[in-house]
Enzyme design. Sequence first.
Site, PDB file in Angstrom:
ATOM      1  N   CYS A  59       0.999  -0.770  -0.066  1.00  0.00           N
ATOM      2  CA  CYS A  59      -0.182   0.204   0.133  1.00  0.00           C
ATOM      3  C   CYS A  59       0.502   1.226   0.367  1.00  0.00           C
ATOM      4  O   CYS A  59       0.348   2.452  -0.359  1.00  0.00           O
ATOM      5  CB  CYS A  59      -1.675  -0.201   1.333  1.00  0.00           C
ATOM      6  N   THR A  60       2.383   1.194   0.973  1.00  0.00           N
ATOM      7  CA  THR A  60       2.963   2.505   0.393  1.00  0.00           C
ATOM      8  C   THR A  60       3.601   2.601  -0.831  1.00  0.00           C
ATOM      9  O   THR A  60       3.742   3.537  -0.844  1.00  0.00           O
ATOM     10  CB  THR A  60       3.933   2.214   1.949  1.00  0.00           C
TER      11      THR A  60
END
Length: 170
Positions: A59-60
């Site tokens: 997600c980062t």
Amino acid sequence: MQVTVEGKSVSLVGNPPEIGTQLPKFKLWDKDDQKVKTANLLGTLTLISVVPDINTSVCTMQTRKFNQQADHFPGAHFITVSTNTIAEQAGWCAAQGVQNLDVLSDADESFGYAMELLIPDTGTLARSVWIVDANGQIVYRQIVPEEVDEPNYLDALNELEKLTSRVDDN
């Protein structure tokens, strides 16, 4: 609809909207704890990056990738949506230096239910990328089949490029 999380099949609350349909009504929360409704997204081409948990590595990477690309598309609005709280998102943004896109919270799951992206077993959203035109019509959708995989950035950005060049031509 189903996706997998580390190979295990999980169900979404329904079938996410198709290309050509209107963005459903929902509400999200911005970093200032202000409500952002579907209507607030109208009027400009918008890329919506949906991530399960902003605090995870994939997600980062996804959010940072779209943050880096936002400058290349001045006619488009970039947002990232997750079920993380506003405080979690604010801490993450500060640590990552994300400033080119809006990170919005769906902690109350309004977006997840409206878009039928919520995974009820985990309370997270299915990883996906959406492009919505200025009128709120969905013109691109990519639902990543395996949650731990990154989306196809090139496909989404190529579509955004085509759409922004059409807007520029008008």
